[in-house]
Scaffold this active site. Structure first.
Site, PDB file in Angstrom:
ATOM      1  N   ARG A 112      -7.517   0.624 -14.082  1.00  0.00           N
ATOM      2  CA  ARG A 112      -6.925   0.522 -15.417  1.00  0.00           C
ATOM      3  C   ARG A 112      -7.868   1.054 -16.487  1.00  0.00           C
ATOM      4  O   ARG A 112      -9.067   0.774 -16.470  1.00  0.00           O
ATOM      5  CB  ARG A 112      -6.585  -0.934 -15.743  1.00  0.00           C
ATOM      6  N   HIS A 130      -7.414  -3.055  -8.693  1.00  0.00           N
ATOM      7  CA  HIS A 130      -6.464  -2.808  -9.786  1.00  0.00           C
ATOM      8  C   HIS A 130      -7.208  -2.694 -11.117  1.00  0.00           C
ATOM      9  O   HIS A 130      -6.911  -1.807 -11.928  1.00  0.00           O
ATOM     10  CB  HIS A 130      -5.421  -3.924  -9.862  1.00  0.00           C
ATOM     11  N   ARG A 189       0.809  -1.217   0.000  1.00  0.00           N
ATOM     12  CA  ARG A 189       0.000   0.000   0.000  1.00  0.00           C
ATOM     13  C   ARG A 189       0.847   1.274   0.000  1.00  0.00           C
ATOM     14  O   ARG A 189       0.460   2.308   0.536  1.00  0.00           O
ATOM     15  CB  ARG A 189      -0.967   0.023   1.197  1.00  0.00           C
ATOM     16  N   SER A 190       2.014   1.186  -0.632  1.00  0.00           N
ATOM     17  CA  SER A 190       2.898   2.350  -0.701  1.00  0.00           C
ATOM     18  C   SER A 190       2.529   3.287  -1.841  1.00  0.00           C
ATOM     19  O   SER A 190       2.983   4.426  -1.884  1.00  0.00           O
ATOM     20  CB  SER A 190       4.348   1.893  -0.882  1.00  0.00           C
ATOM     21  N   GLY A 191       1.720   2.797  -2.790  1.00  0.00           N
ATOM     22  CA  GLY A 191       1.377   3.585  -3.966  1.00  0.00           C
ATOM     23  C   GLY A 191       2.173   3.197  -5.193  1.00  0.00           C
ATOM     24  O   GLY A 191       2.109   3.865  -6.225  1.00  0.00           O
TER      25      GLY A 191
END
Length: 196
Positions: free
Chosen positions: A55, A51, A13-15
């Site tokens: 997109r 995700h 979850r860091s980006g």
């Protein structure tokens, strides 16, 4: 013009995936998305759904929980940018192919060398065709030492895979709290200061 190999790394979850998606989209070129996740439970299903929702509709997805080097080669024929998400899931898939009792360190390290070698060979060939491959990976070794042997082996193999990919990459970004840092550029500046 030759393509590149780019590595994007960070913690959970860091980006990092969001940043990699922005990198892939910035050239307004066709994007092939190499998806390595297997939906085996509700939690993974939810993550995959997040995700997918981010997109763009015109990105083409290539499902590749195994044989991802072939997916890179196939996707490179029709796209100028490939987004491979992610290395650590792919490695987990490969490790789980062998029963834990039969998985020796020697076999695991040999598998890592072979599989990362195949991925890099495919990405290098894609670069010669003018396609950039962006690999996303996780930094899994920054926390507590895992209590079981398989988890420690996975942590170690992930770290080695990341080092091999970073060494081969033209650009390497670390993402923390949603902020990317270009590690190769930073390293070059530090080397200049040291030599100057």
């Amino acid at each position: 013009m030759a393509g590149k190999i780019i590595l994007v790394t960070g913690g959970a979850r860091s980006g990092k995936s969001t940043f990699a998606e922005k990198l892939a989209a910035r050239g307004k070129q066709s994007v092939g998305y190499i998806a390595t996740a297997q939906v085996l439970d509700r939690e993974m299903g939810y993550r995959v759904k997040l995700h997918q929702q981010r997109r763009p509709d015109n990105w083409q997805t290539y499902e590749a929980p195994f044989g991802a080097d072939k997916a890179i080669a196939e996707a490179a024929t029709g796209h100028k940018v490939l987004l491979f998400d992610c290395i650590t899931l792919y490695l987990s898939n490969l490790l789980c192919l062998s029963p834990e009792a039969e998985l020796t360190e020697e076999k695991a390290y040999a598998m890592l060398e072979e599989q990362v070698g195949k991925l890099l060979a495919a990405a290098r060939q894609a670069a010669l065709q003018g396609t950039t491959t962006i690999f996303v990976t996780n930094e899994v070794g920054a926390g507590i030492v895992p209590e079981n042997k398989l988890a420690r082996l996975y942590r170690d193999l992930s770290g080695l895979a990341n080092q091999k990919l970073a060494a081969a990459a033209d650009e390497v970004y670390a993402v923390m709290a949603g902020i990317p840092v270009n590690l190769k550029k930073l390293n070059a500046l530090l080397e200049q200061e040291k030599d100057g």
